[in-house]
Design a protein around this motif. Structure first.
Motif, short mmCIF file in Angstrom:
data_model
loop_
_atom_site.label_atom_id
_atom_site.label_comp_id
_atom_site.label_asym_id
_atom_site.label_seq_id
_atom_site.Cartn_x
_atom_site.Cartn_y
_atom_site.Cartn_z
N ARG A 202 0.86 -1.19 0.00
CA ARG A 202 0.00 0.00 0.00
C ARG A 202 0.90 1.23 0.00
O ARG A 202 1.82 1.35 0.81
N ILE A 203 0.61 2.18 -0.89
CA ILE A 203 1.51 3.28 -1.21
C ILE A 203 0.95 4.61 -0.72
O ILE A 203 -0.25 4.86 -0.79
N ASP A 204 1.84 5.47 -0.25
CA ASP A 204 1.50 6.85 0.10
C ASP A 204 1.49 7.66 -1.19
O ASP A 204 2.53 7.85 -1.84
N GLY A 205 0.32 8.13 -1.59
CA GLY A 205 0.16 8.83 -2.86
C GLY A 205 1.01 10.07 -3.01
O GLY A 205 1.31 10.50 -4.13
N ARG A 206 1.43 10.67 -1.90
CA ARG A 206 2.25 11.88 -1.96
C ARG A 206 3.65 11.60 -2.48
O ARG A 206 4.38 12.53 -2.86
N SER A 207 4.06 10.34 -2.51
CA SER A 207 5.41 9.99 -2.95
C SER A 207 5.46 9.54 -4.40
O SER A 207 6.53 9.20 -4.91
N VAL A 208 4.32 9.54 -5.10
CA VAL A 208 4.25 9.00 -6.46
C VAL A 208 4.51 10.11 -7.48
O VAL A 208 4.00 11.23 -7.35
N HIS A 209 5.27 9.78 -8.51
CA HIS A 209 5.48 10.69 -9.64
C HIS A 209 4.48 10.32 -10.74
O HIS A 209 4.75 9.51 -11.63
N TYR A 210 3.32 10.96 -10.69
CA TYR A 210 2.24 10.63 -11.61
C TYR A 210 2.57 10.99 -13.05
O TYR A 210 1.95 10.46 -13.98
N GLU A 211 3.55 11.88 -13.23
CA GLU A 211 3.91 12.27 -14.60
C GLU A 211 4.48 11.11 -15.40
O GLU A 211 4.55 11.16 -16.64
N PHE A 212 4.92 10.06 -14.71
CA PHE A 212 5.45 8.88 -15.39
C PHE A 212 4.39 7.78 -15.55
O PHE A 212 4.74 6.64 -15.90
N ALA A 328 7.94 6.00 -11.74
CA ALA A 328 6.85 6.60 -10.97
C ALA A 328 7.05 6.43 -9.47
O ALA A 328 6.48 7.19 -8.66
N PHE A 329 7.87 5.44 -9.06
CA PHE A 329 8.03 5.13 -7.64
C PHE A 329 9.47 5.35 -7.15
O PHE A 329 9.88 4.78 -6.16
N LYS A 330 10.20 6.20 -7.84
CA LYS A 330 11.61 6.38 -7.48
C LYS A 330 11.78 6.97 -6.08
O LYS A 330 12.81 6.77 -5.43
N ASP A 331 10.77 7.70 -5.58
CA ASP A 331 10.82 8.27 -4.23
C ASP A 331 9.76 7.64 -3.33
O ASP A 331 9.20 8.29 -2.44
N LEU A 332 9.51 6.37 -3.55
CA LEU A 332 8.38 5.68 -2.94
C LEU A 332 8.39 5.70 -1.41
O LEU A 332 9.42 5.50 -0.77
N VAL A 333 7.21 5.94 -0.85
CA VAL A 333 6.95 5.76 0.58
C VAL A 333 5.73 4.85 0.68
O VAL A 333 4.74 5.06 -0.02
N ILE A 334 5.80 3.84 1.56
CA ILE A 334 4.69 2.89 1.66
C ILE A 334 4.09 2.92 3.07
O ILE A 334 4.73 3.34 4.02
N TYR A 335 2.84 2.47 3.14
CA TYR A 335 2.17 2.31 4.43
C TYR A 335 2.44 0.92 5.02
O TYR A 335 2.57 0.77 6.22
N ARG A 336 2.47 -0.10 4.14
CA ARG A 336 2.77 -1.45 4.59
C ARG A 336 3.15 -2.29 3.38
O ARG A 336 2.74 -2.00 2.25
N PRO A 337 3.94 -3.34 3.57
CA PRO A 337 4.37 -4.16 2.44
C PRO A 337 3.28 -5.14 2.01
O PRO A 337 2.29 -5.36 2.72
N GLY A 338 3.50 -5.73 0.85
CA GLY A 338 2.65 -6.84 0.45
C GLY A 338 2.97 -8.06 1.30
O GLY A 338 4.06 -8.18 1.86
N TYR A 339 2.01 -8.95 1.43
CA TYR A 339 2.24 -10.18 2.20
C TYR A 339 1.37 -11.30 1.66
O TYR A 339 0.37 -11.06 0.97
N ALA A 340 1.77 -12.52 1.94
CA ALA A 340 0.96 -13.70 1.62
C ALA A 340 0.30 -14.19 2.90
O ALA A 340 0.79 -13.93 4.01
N ILE A 341 -0.80 -14.90 2.74
CA ILE A 341 -1.46 -15.48 3.90
C ILE A 341 -1.93 -16.89 3.57
O ILE A 341 -2.50 -17.13 2.50
N GLU A 342 -1.65 -17.82 4.47
CA GLU A 342 -2.14 -19.19 4.37
C GLU A 342 -3.29 -19.37 5.36
O GLU A 342 -3.28 -18.80 6.45
N TYR A 343 -4.26 -20.19 4.98
CA TYR A 343 -5.45 -20.36 5.81
C TYR A 343 -6.09 -21.71 5.51
O TYR A 343 -5.82 -22.34 4.48
N ASP A 344 -6.97 -22.14 6.40
CA ASP A 344 -7.67 -23.41 6.23
C ASP A 344 -8.91 -23.24 5.35
O ASP A 344 -9.60 -22.21 5.42
N PHE A 345 -9.17 -24.24 4.54
CA PHE A 345 -10.44 -24.29 3.80
C PHE A 345 -10.95 -25.72 3.85
O PHE A 345 -10.23 -26.66 4.17
#
Length: 624
Positions: A202-212, A328-345
């Protein structure tokens, strides 16, 4: 403390919310148990609803009297109709929603639904007597008694999250997992397994270079999700953006694969093939120089952005380093990283088409616990489970949908007949009757059934009747109205189509791909007067009439095929045969038929491993 209810729903995700409101609106005294009342209807991954085939499911939910379509229209911040360049069987609505407003809208509905009570707690054990569920116990040592229980626990059952080599228990980021419940259910003879899904950074929009980046705008025509009058866009409509990965980012991702839980043996379960992680993409497609990414807003006012296409469980530093190689993300700031989750089904072949378990009477499963993925698939299952839980409490015929009635019918039949070996996602290609299951006619297919059942309001049913009358009136007018060549040929040439040599019926002109009802109305005053009589939902009604005109031949042909196959649906075989003793069947067929115990010949024919010759044997033994 002890509580007594008709129906108890465990879990307040998309399946649980639809199940609880359906049961309560039908008249069952219902309790929805959730770990956190502030997370009901939570969009755990992308805050979007709909998409290819998924949008059709949402329209079916709405047509039956469910809530997802109404809430989506209320909280949408971008709407698009996908596949416009293809035929109407492929058109699929999709909306980006405000995540928090979507959840809050669900809570408002839940708290104001008669017969529905919410309890914040975690269920740890089901209570079964003589093969029938009679209640459950929670971690707060509260005992609930119920006639029916619907389990919609999502990814929370023994959930385990992965970021690189770091593993944390949980059902969602910052939320605890649910323990002991799987084991309690398994003790009753129901088998379970493990699956995996993932979510991106999840990305902080203030750090994105939208021009790219390239912009992706929404649409503002009459299309929406609900067939009710929700045409006004309540929230500010926002842009999305697109960009691409590159070789530099791929190099960093490749170097990090040794620490990827997907490739170092840390994760053993199977993830969704159609929505792969970024690390899976670079391994599966080593020659591809770039992969498209979609940057999507999480809400009307938040800076939080969702990076669709970059699902990952790689270490945080690898994710960040790879993304920063994208301009577009050369100065990227994030709120949290991506992650995987395992669960029962739980293996869904252990369910009936009503979603009641075969081993435990009055226990229903819906959503990701059945091996599916996606909010829409979960909500559709929840609606059917909630309806049938109510029916089991108060009597009535089971409510099921056939494969030629709804994508929801295709979804459930696939689950209970074929099972799953990866998280199941609905596609238009899974439905053999796509032209019958269009997004535009979900109300025509299902609203009357919902009304007869008691879930659809009289107001909604009256809207359907008026729409049907208007559509039929327009079609009848085009069928009977004669056109003279001399009066229309100039207009036809202007519209880029061949002039007439002699007169014809208006319906024959509308069947031409270059022409439409509305373009003809500009040149035929009588048609314009007919259209001007439509008081409400004019564009929707004209579109519905035009689709029926242009695709009538295809629709009729597919209906004939469906009706022929329906003969096999009428031949009931459940409980009629001792499959193990039928040596004329193949060994694989005997094993599969014993496991699934199909209701009909038609269902048996869809079981993988049951051949046409096996079906012929069953037809002969059935006296057909």
């Amino acid at each position: 403390m002890d509580f007594k209810y008709d129906v108890i729903v465990i879990g307040a995700g998309h399946a649980g919310c639809e199940a609880a409101t359906a049961a309560a609106n039908l008249g069952s005294k219902t309790c929805l148990i959730t770990m956190d009342m502030n997370k009901v209807g939570q969009m755990s991954c992308n805050p979007a609803v709909g998409g290819i085939a998924k949008g059709q499911i949402v329209r079916e939910i709405d047509a039956l009297g469910g809530q997802m379509g109404l809430i989506t229209d209320q909280t949408a911040i971008q709407f698009r109709l996908l596949n416009r360049s293809k035929g109407p069987a492929m058109w699929s609505p999709r909306a980006q929603c405000d995540r928090n407003k979507f959840s809050w809208a669900w809570r408002e509905i839940l708290e104001n639904t008669p017969n529905l009570h919410i309890w914040q707690d975690t269920v740890k054990e089901i209570i079964v007597e003589n093969g029938e569920i009679v209640g459950l116990k929670t971690w707060w040592e509260v005992t609930f008694h119920a006639k029916c229980v619907v389990l919609t626990a999502g990814t929370f059952l023994n959930g385990l999250m992965h970021v690189g080599k770091t593993m944390l228990p949980g059902g969602r980021m910052a939320e605890p997992a649910s323990y002991q419940l799987t084991e309690s259910i398994a003790a009753q003879g129901i088998t379970y397994g493990r699956m995996k899904t993932g979510t991106p950074v999840r990305i902080d929009g203030r750090s994105v270079h939208y021009e790219f980046m390239d912009t992706q705008d929404g649409e503002a025509d009459f299309h929406k999700f609900s067939f009710m009058d929700t045409s006004v866009r309540h929230l500010k409509q926002l842009q999305c953006w697109t960009c691409y990965t590159n070789e530099e980012s791929h190099d960093i991702l490749r170097k990090g694969l040794a620490d990827s839980p997907l490739f170092n043996g840390q994760i053993q379960s199977i993830g969704p093939r159609y929505c792969p992680s970024i690390e899976t993409k670079i391994v599966t497609f080593p020659d591809k120089e770039q992969h498209q990414l979609f940057l999507e807003p999480e809400g009307e006012t938040t800076q939080e952005l969702y990076l669709n296409g970059f699902s990952s469980s790689l270490p945080m530093d690898v994710q960040m380093a790879a993304l920063k190689k994208i301009p577009a993300f050369k100065d990227l700031v994030i709120y949290r990283p991506g992650y995987a989750i395992e669960y029962d089904f739980f293996d869904p072949t252990q369910l009936k088409h009503t979603l009641e378990t075969k081993k435990i009477k009055n226990l229903f499963f819906a959503g990701q616990v059945n091996g599916t993925t996606g909010y829409e698939e979960a909500a559709g299952q929840g609606l059917i489970a909630g309806i049938n839980a109510h029916i089991n409490c108060h009597g009535g015929e089971p409510f099921t949908l056939a494969r030629d009635e709804a994508y929801i019918g295709v979804l459930i039949d696939d689950l209970v007949t074929k099972g799953v070996d990866e998280p199941y996602r609905m596609f238009t290609s899974r439905a053999e009757y796509r032209i019958l299951l269009r997004m535009d006619d979900a109300d025509m297919r299902l609203t009357e059934r919902g009304y007869q059942m008691g879930l659809v309001t009289k107001e909604r049913y009256e809207l359907l009747k008026r729409k049907r009358e208007e559509v039929e009136r327009i079609i009848e007018f085009t069928r009977n109205y004669s056109i003279k060549a001399v009066l229309i040929n100039d207009a036809l040439e202007t519209l880029g189509t061949t002039p007439l040599r002699h007169g014809c019926k208006l319906i024959d002109l509308i069947n031409r791909p270059q022409l439409s009802i509305e373009s003809m109305a500009e040149h035929i005053p009588a048609l314009k007067r007919e259209l001007d009589q439509i008081e409400d939902r004019k564009e929707e009604i004209i579109e519905a009439a035009e689709i029926q005109i242009k695709y009538q031949g295809y629709i009729e042909r597919e209906r004939i095929i469906a009706d022929k196959l329906a003969r096999l649906e009428s031949i009931k075989i459940k409980g009629r045969f001792d499959y193990d003793s039928l040596q004329s069947l193949s060994t694989e067929a005997r094993q599969k038929l014993i496991k699934i115990d199909p209701e009909t010949i038609a269902q048996a024919s869809r079981i993988p491993g049951v051949s046409p010759s096996d079906i012929n044997v069953l037809l002969v033994l059935s006296g057909r």
